[in-house]
Design a protein around this motif. Structure first.
Motif, PDB file in Angstrom:
ATOM      1  N   VAL A   1      23.613  16.126 -19.216  1.00  0.00           N
ATOM      2  CA  VAL A   1      22.264  15.682 -18.850  1.00  0.00           C
ATOM      3  C   VAL A   1      21.292  15.956 -19.997  1.00  0.00           C
ATOM      4  CG1 VAL A   1      20.361  15.998 -17.228  1.00  0.00           C
ATOM      5  CG2 VAL A   1      22.717  16.015 -16.393  1.00  0.00           C
ATOM      6  N   ALA A   2      21.461  17.087 -20.681  1.00  0.00           N
ATOM      7  CA  ALA A   2      20.570  17.436 -21.786  1.00  0.00           C
ATOM      8  C   ALA A   2      20.677  16.453 -22.944  1.00  0.00           C
ATOM      9  CB  ALA A   2      20.869  18.849 -22.277  1.00  0.00           C
ATOM     10  N   GLN A   3      21.790  15.718 -23.032  1.00  0.00           N
ATOM     11  CA  GLN A   3      21.977  14.743 -24.112  1.00  0.00           C
ATOM     12  C   GLN A   3      21.624  13.323 -23.676  1.00  0.00           C
ATOM     13  OE1 GLN A   3      22.332  15.272 -27.130  1.00  0.00           O
ATOM     14  NE2 GLN A   3      23.552  17.086 -27.556  1.00  0.00           N
ATOM     15  N   ALA A   4      21.226  13.123 -22.425  1.00  0.00           N
ATOM     16  CA  ALA A   4      20.891  11.782 -21.935  1.00  0.00           C
ATOM     17  C   ALA A   4      19.541  11.338 -22.485  1.00  0.00           C
ATOM     18  CB  ALA A   4      20.878  11.764 -20.406  1.00  0.00           C
ATOM     19  N   ARG A   5      19.496  10.120 -23.000  1.00  0.00           N
ATOM     20  CA  ARG A   5      18.283   9.595 -23.628  1.00  0.00           C
ATOM     21  C   ARG A   5      17.420   8.865 -22.606  1.00  0.00           C
ATOM     22  NH1 ARG A   5      19.353   8.874 -29.438  1.00  0.00           N
ATOM     23  NH2 ARG A   5      17.796   7.221 -29.533  1.00  0.00           N
TER      24      ARG A   5
ATOM     25  N   ASP B   1      11.912  16.336 -21.405  1.00  0.00           N
ATOM     26  CA  ASP B   1      11.829  17.272 -22.520  1.00  0.00           C
ATOM     27  C   ASP B   1      12.773  18.431 -22.231  1.00  0.00           C
ATOM     28  OD1 ASP B   1      10.514  18.744 -20.547  1.00  0.00           O
ATOM     29  OD2 ASP B   1       8.515  18.409 -21.395  1.00  0.00           O
ATOM     30  N   ARG B   2      12.572  19.565 -22.915  1.00  0.00           N
ATOM     31  CA  ARG B   2      13.458  20.701 -22.711  1.00  0.00           C
ATOM     32  C   ARG B   2      13.243  21.365 -21.351  1.00  0.00           C
ATOM     33  NH1 ARG B   2      16.154  23.761 -26.102  1.00  0.00           N
ATOM     34  NH2 ARG B   2      15.169  25.617 -25.207  1.00  0.00           N
ATOM     35  N   VAL B   3      12.113  21.106 -20.711  1.00  0.00           N
ATOM     36  CA  VAL B   3      11.869  21.657 -19.379  1.00  0.00           C
ATOM     37  C   VAL B   3      12.715  20.930 -18.340  1.00  0.00           C
ATOM     38  CG1 VAL B   3      10.141  22.035 -17.574  1.00  0.00           C
ATOM     39  CG2 VAL B   3       9.551  22.409 -19.977  1.00  0.00           C
ATOM     40  N   GLY B   4      12.755  19.611 -18.422  1.00  0.00           N
ATOM     41  CA  GLY B   4      13.519  18.854 -17.449  1.00  0.00           C
ATOM     42  C   GLY B   4      13.542  17.372 -17.759  1.00  0.00           C
ATOM     43  N   ALA B   5      14.455  16.680 -17.100  1.00  0.00           N
ATOM     44  CA  ALA B   5      14.576  15.232 -17.243  1.00  0.00           C
ATOM     45  C   ALA B   5      14.145  14.580 -15.928  1.00  0.00           C
ATOM     46  CB  ALA B   5      16.015  14.837 -17.575  1.00  0.00           C
ATOM     47  N   ARG B   6      13.014  13.863 -15.968  1.00  0.00           N
ATOM     48  CA  ARG B   6      12.557  13.142 -14.776  1.00  0.00           C
ATOM     49  C   ARG B   6      13.323  11.828 -14.689  1.00  0.00           C
ATOM     50  NH1 ARG B   6       8.229  14.062 -11.774  1.00  0.00           N
ATOM     51  NH2 ARG B   6       7.260  15.330 -13.406  1.00  0.00           N
ATOM     52  N   LEU B   7      13.686  11.457 -13.460  1.00  0.00           N
ATOM     53  CA  LEU B   7      14.489  10.262 -13.242  1.00  0.00           C
ATOM     54  C   LEU B   7      13.689   9.185 -12.524  1.00  0.00           C
ATOM     55  CD1 LEU B   7      17.849  11.871 -12.043  1.00  0.00           C
ATOM     56  CD2 LEU B   7      17.124  11.375 -14.393  1.00  0.00           C
ATOM     57  N   ASP B   8      13.962   7.937 -12.862  1.00  0.00           N
ATOM     58  CA  ASP B   8      13.437   6.783 -12.143  1.00  0.00           C
ATOM     59  C   ASP B   8      14.583   6.136 -11.385  1.00  0.00           C
ATOM     60  OD1 ASP B   8      10.811   7.017 -13.162  1.00  0.00           O
ATOM     61  OD2 ASP B   8      11.408   6.001 -15.016  1.00  0.00           O
ATOM     62  N   ARG B   9      14.271   5.557 -10.241  1.00  0.00           N
ATOM     63  CA  ARG B   9      15.289   4.852  -9.465  1.00  0.00           C
ATOM     64  C   ARG B   9      15.597   3.522 -10.139  1.00  0.00           C
ATOM     65  NH1 ARG B   9      19.674   5.499  -6.617  1.00  0.00           N
ATOM     66  NH2 ARG B   9      18.885   6.573  -4.755  1.00  0.00           N
ATOM     67  N   ARG B  10      16.846   3.314 -10.497  1.00  0.00           N
ATOM     68  CA  ARG B  10      17.291   2.078 -11.155  1.00  0.00           C
ATOM     69  C   ARG B  10      17.797   1.083 -10.120  1.00  0.00           C
ATOM     70  NH1 ARG B  10      19.138   1.683 -16.642  1.00  0.00           N
ATOM     71  NH2 ARG B  10      20.437  -0.165 -17.014  1.00  0.00           N
TER      72      ARG B  10
END
Length: 286
Positions: free
Chosen positions: A270-274, A203-212
């Motif tokens: 990063v802010a535009q990454a879906r 969300d606008r707070v942050g983008a959590r990432l998963d290991r691909r």
């Protein structure tokens, strides 16, 4: 006056944020994609920090009660005036009663709608932005909202259409500087190996990432970290090992180690990454 007729997943009023309040516990907030915000305002002749509408994914329709000059930038949600498609990042002249609608963007995440004169809601602590974490600022937009527009500035648009790079659905490459807590990890270089992907928990707070693909991030120091300041773009790693890249509404302090910080120039990407989009990290040149 602008009348909101339809709202998609989320639409908020944003500008370039409220600096100078960190000592009171209030973050900067503002547009998540600052470049797209500034461009939309330039297209209609506003100062770059004028208040506008940030639209998540799309799905918004608005109507004007008199002649207004508008522009849409950011994620390429298909735009139409009274149902007639219009170009991306173009200057749009709407007369009284006309509508501007945005469909759903297939790439990118956030679009920006600027109006000449800016959205003239009351500022809070010097900004018209909604901080979704603290609740400071105007509430999210709803159908039926009527937004006042400020007086037109003395400057005028100088182009009909701005050439902008297309947002890609391919992997986002973000340049980072390691630290300040990279020494808390057994192999901080693992951040740069393989790919990550944006999780649905973004969300606008942050983008959590998963290991691909690639190795996990493992902590070397298991002690608790004292609360310390957090910068825009900080990559904080909680015990789960799933990094969070802090965005516009991030907390100004945190207690998990920051392995690296995305350089300012790449935060907008990063802010535009879906959700589901791959992310790669590269070491920034010093």
């Amino acid at each position: 006056m602008i009348v909101i007729e339809r709202v998609g997943p989320l639409a908020t009023i944003q500008d370039l944020g409220r600096p100078g309040w960190f000592d009171s516990g209030v973050g900067l907030s503002g547009a998540a994609d600052r470049g797209s915000c500034a461009l939309a305002n330039r297209l209609v002749g506003n100062p770059e920090g004028a208040a506008l509408i940030e639209v998540l994914v799309g799905g918004v329709r608005l109507r004007v009660d008199r002649h207004h000059t508008l522009a849409v930038t950011g994620a390429p949600a298909p735009a139409a005036v009274d149902g007639v498609p219009v170009g991306r990042a173009s200057v749009l002249e709407l007369d009284a009663g006309q509508t501007l609608g945005l469909g759903l963007a297939q790439r990118g995440l956030r679009s920006y709608i600027a109006v000449r004169g800016g959205i003239d809601v009351a500022p809070v602590l010097g900004s018209r932005s909604l901080d979704t974490m603290s609740g400071i600022g105007p509430p999210p937009l709803r159908p039926g909202d009527r937004l006042p527009v400020g007086p037109a500035p003395p400057t005028f648009p100088i182009v009909d259409l701005a050439p902008v790079a297309e947002l890609s659905a391919d992997a986002v490459t973000a340049r980072v500087m390691l630290g300040p807590r990279d020494d808390w990890f057994t192999d901080p270089g693992a951040l740069f190996e393989g790919e990550w992907s944006v999780s649905p928990d973004a969300d606008r707070v942050g983008a959590r990432l998963d290991r691909r693909t690639g190795p996990p991030l493992r902590r070397r120091i298991r002690d608790e970290l004292r609360t310390e300041g957090m910068a825009l773009g900080s990559i904080q790693v909680p015990p789960s090992g799933r990094p969070v890249i802090f965005l516009a509404d991030h907390p100004i302090t945190g207690g998990y180690p920051v392995i690296a910080v995305v350089i300012d120039a790449d935060v907008d990407l990063v802010a535009q990454a879906r959700p589901g989009q791959p992310v790669r990290f590269r070491r920034a040149a010093r």
